[in-house]
Design a protein around this motif. Sequence first.
Motif, PDB file in Angstrom:
ATOM      1  N   ILE A 165       0.864  -1.172   0.000  1.00 23.98           N
ATOM      2  CA  ILE A 165       0.000   0.000   0.000  1.00 23.98           C
ATOM      3  C   ILE A 165       0.903   1.225   0.000  1.00 23.98           C
ATOM      4  O   ILE A 165       1.633   1.473   0.958  1.00 23.98           O
ATOM      5  N   GLY A 188      -6.792   3.611  -4.693  1.00 23.69           N
ATOM      6  CA  GLY A 188      -7.682   3.771  -3.551  1.00 23.69           C
ATOM      7  C   GLY A 188      -8.744   4.838  -3.757  1.00 23.69           C
ATOM      8  O   GLY A 188      -9.883   4.680  -3.300  1.00 23.69           O
ATOM      9  N   LEU A 201     -12.459   2.540   3.706  1.00 27.13           N
ATOM     10  CA  LEU A 201     -11.336   1.713   4.157  1.00 27.13           C
ATOM     11  C   LEU A 201     -11.726   0.241   4.209  1.00 27.13           C
ATOM     12  O   LEU A 201     -10.927  -0.637   3.834  1.00 27.13           O
ATOM     13  N   LEU A 215     -11.555  -1.151   0.734  1.00 27.03           N
ATOM     14  CA  LEU A 215     -10.167  -1.403   0.334  1.00 27.03           C
ATOM     15  C   LEU A 215      -9.648  -2.687   0.975  1.00 27.03           C
ATOM     16  O   LEU A 215      -9.000  -3.509   0.313  1.00 27.03           O
ATOM     17  N   ALA A 216      -9.919  -2.870   2.265  1.00 27.57           N
ATOM     18  CA  ALA A 216      -9.502  -4.099   2.956  1.00 27.57           C
ATOM     19  C   ALA A 216     -10.169  -5.317   2.330  1.00 27.57           C
ATOM     20  O   ALA A 216      -9.536  -6.380   2.213  1.00 27.57           O
ATOM     21  N   CYS A 276      -3.387   4.424  -1.172  1.00 34.14           N
ATOM     22  CA  CYS A 276      -4.332   4.862  -0.144  1.00 34.14           C
ATOM     23  C   CYS A 276      -3.590   5.847   0.740  1.00 34.14           C
ATOM     24  O   CYS A 276      -2.463   5.571   1.162  1.00 34.14           O
ATOM     25  N   ALA A 303      -4.014   6.514   3.838  1.00 32.04           N
ATOM     26  CA  ALA A 303      -3.718   5.786   5.087  1.00 32.04           C
ATOM     27  C   ALA A 303      -3.051   6.694   6.123  1.00 32.04           C
ATOM     28  O   ALA A 303      -2.060   6.334   6.741  1.00 32.04           O
ATOM     29  N   ARG A 354      -4.847   2.443   8.933  1.00 35.11           N
ATOM     30  CA  ARG A 354      -3.967   1.356   8.506  1.00 35.11           C
ATOM     31  C   ARG A 354      -4.361   0.043   9.179  1.00 35.11           C
ATOM     32  O   ARG A 354      -4.244  -1.030   8.583  1.00 35.11           O
ATOM     33  N   LEU A 405      -6.997  -1.488   7.107  1.00 33.74           N
ATOM     34  CA  LEU A 405      -6.427  -2.070   5.891  1.00 33.74           C
ATOM     35  C   LEU A 405      -5.711  -3.389   6.177  1.00 33.74           C
ATOM     36  O   LEU A 405      -5.799  -4.336   5.385  1.00 33.74           O
ATOM     37  N   VAL A 446       0.036  -7.179   4.466  1.00 29.37           N
ATOM     38  CA  VAL A 446       0.012  -5.750   4.121  1.00 29.37           C
ATOM     39  C   VAL A 446       1.327  -5.100   4.536  1.00 29.37           C
ATOM     40  O   VAL A 446       1.826  -5.303   5.644  1.00 29.37           O
TER      41      VAL A 446
END
Length: 175
Positions: free
Chosen positions: A11, A38, A65, A68-69, A86, A88, A94, A97, A104
């Motif tokens: 990321i 993102g 978020l 995205l996850a 992202c 973040a 974070r 995520l 990650v």
Amino acid sequence: MSTAGSPRHLIVMGVSGSGKSTVAAGLQQRLGWPFAEGDDFHPPANVAKMSAGTPLRDEDRWPWLRALAGWIAEHDARGESTVMTCSALRRVYRDVLRRGSPGVYFVHLVGEQALLQERMGGREGHYMPLTLLQSQLGTLEPLAPDEAGLVCDVSRAPEEITAEVLAHLDLPARA
């Protein structure tokens, strides 16, 4: 970070103007992994707020978020590594995520405010106005020592940053 052989999910994070999309595109090109921008996951209401110069609130960000996850988790379940952009900006973001996969890894792009402003001023067709940079800088929480990640100075060429990430993670670039 993930164990050897399991998917990795890079990321590329940072404030607006840090070069997230450029560096992520370089990583995607060199690695051949699926890529997600993102910003494309923001609902229209978030885009409208930012376009109007209104900073997003946490309640605006949580669904984004989680989406995205979810994208990370889908690819992880298929055994695919990914590259994503992202902002973040905060650790709690974070943390959301990271729920997508233990693999990650954050590439935090940092730079001087004057450079970021210059880059933002030269962009065309992006909804994030220069006026929101200060808000993002105020929100930004740098990576903590216990967070898997690498901090990269954006005063260097994107190709140099890409090469640094690949070398640091010992990732083979495709031919």
